[in-house]
Design an enzyme around this catalytic site. Sequence first.
Site, mmCIF file in Angstrom:
data_model
loop_
_atom_site.group_PDB
_atom_site.id
_atom_site.type_symbol
_atom_site.label_atom_id
_atom_site.label_comp_id
_atom_site.label_asym_id
_atom_site.label_seq_id
_atom_site.Cartn_x
_atom_site.Cartn_y
_atom_site.Cartn_z
ATOM 1 N N SER A 190 74.748 36.023 54.835
ATOM 2 C CA SER A 190 74.413 37.285 53.952
ATOM 3 C C SER A 190 75.133 36.994 52.478
ATOM 4 O O SER A 190 74.879 35.955 51.859
ATOM 5 C CB SER A 190 75.112 38.711 54.559
ATOM 6 O OG SER A 190 74.454 39.599 53.616
ATOM 7 N N ASP A 219 63.722 41.242 57.582
ATOM 8 C CA ASP A 219 64.916 41.331 56.833
ATOM 9 C C ASP A 219 64.638 42.203 55.573
ATOM 10 O O ASP A 219 63.883 42.211 54.895
ATOM 11 C CB ASP A 219 65.490 40.038 56.471
ATOM 12 C CG ASP A 219 67.122 40.206 55.515
ATOM 13 O OD1 ASP A 219 67.154 41.363 55.380
ATOM 14 O OD2 ASP A 219 67.806 39.176 55.671
ATOM 15 N N HIS A 233 68.487 41.915 59.347
ATOM 16 C CA HIS A 233 69.416 41.127 58.460
ATOM 17 C C HIS A 233 70.604 40.566 59.372
ATOM 18 O O HIS A 233 71.096 39.609 59.156
ATOM 19 C CB HIS A 233 69.798 42.038 57.485
ATOM 20 C CG HIS A 233 70.832 41.512 56.415
ATOM 21 N ND1 HIS A 233 70.199 40.715 55.706
ATOM 22 C CD2 HIS A 233 71.897 41.411 56.155
ATOM 23 C CE1 HIS A 233 70.981 40.059 54.687
ATOM 24 N NE2 HIS A 233 72.174 40.596 54.975
HETATM 25 C C1 MLT Z 1 74.485 39.976 48.276
HETATM 26 O O1 MLT Z 1 74.744 41.068 47.750
HETATM 27 O O2 MLT Z 1 75.024 39.195 48.329
HETATM 28 C C2 MLT Z 1 73.231 40.494 49.324
HETATM 29 O O3 MLT Z 1 72.589 41.528 48.915
HETATM 30 C C3 MLT Z 1 73.788 40.330 50.497
HETATM 31 C C4 MLT Z 1 74.750 41.486 50.900
HETATM 32 O O4 MLT Z 1 76.053 41.230 50.797
HETATM 33 O O5 MLT Z 1 74.391 42.828 51.231
#
Ligand code: MLT
Length: 222
Positions: free
Chosen positions: A116, A166, A197
């Site tokens: 992520s 996702d 996700h």
């Molecule tokens: C990010 O901010 O890198 C993406 O939206 C994934 C997350 O950290 O939620």
Amino acid sequence: MQESAELLGHRYRFVPAPRAGRETARRPVLLLLHGTGGDEADLLPLGELLLPGAPLLSPRGTVSEQGAARFFRRLAPGVFDVDDLIQRTHALADFVQAAVERHGVAGRPVVAVGYSNGANIAASLLLLRPGLLAGAVLWRAMVPLEPEPLPDLTGTPVLLGAARFDPMIPNDNVEWLAALLRESGASVTLRWQDTGHGLTQADVREAAAWLATLWTDEESTQ
Ligand code: MLT
């Protein structure tokens, strides 16, 4: 469990290879990059599963979003503060270079494993600091930025672990990231899971098999 240490403003943990025996001496360092709200301890158990015998380097993101650690600032979910991203990508790259020196593993390749937000900064490391990473596993990554010109990533293996359902990352954003990396010369493997996700066991199994093909078969033939 190792104590956290600090270097160039990054809190982190380093887990050395169990024993620098012949069969593990060439294992890459796994650079473990957690998701939003995680910390430097999060991915260590996974790292040990993914490529047994690899040294693990696991920093904590230096941004706090209402107490949740991240690797760079965002303006809204999926909308990034690109200036901050660029600055923190270079700071993280400098940290990695200093940390591998400090822990005596500077000769080994470094392979990022990010989830992520951690996958997004790993993608940014590939795009902005070519040469730092010998490969990357990017779970639930999206395009972090589009550098002009694109870097030369010829032959760099990248596994994109994406999810069809996702809610945070549109499928075409993942396809765009794969295209950007391929256009830069990276050797991209894009794998889709029928899930959301969150990380699944299938993601972990797939990454372990991919890492083993690249970094253990090679050793046994030498
Ligand atoms: C990010 O901010 O890198 C993406 O939206 C994934 C997350 O950290 O939620």
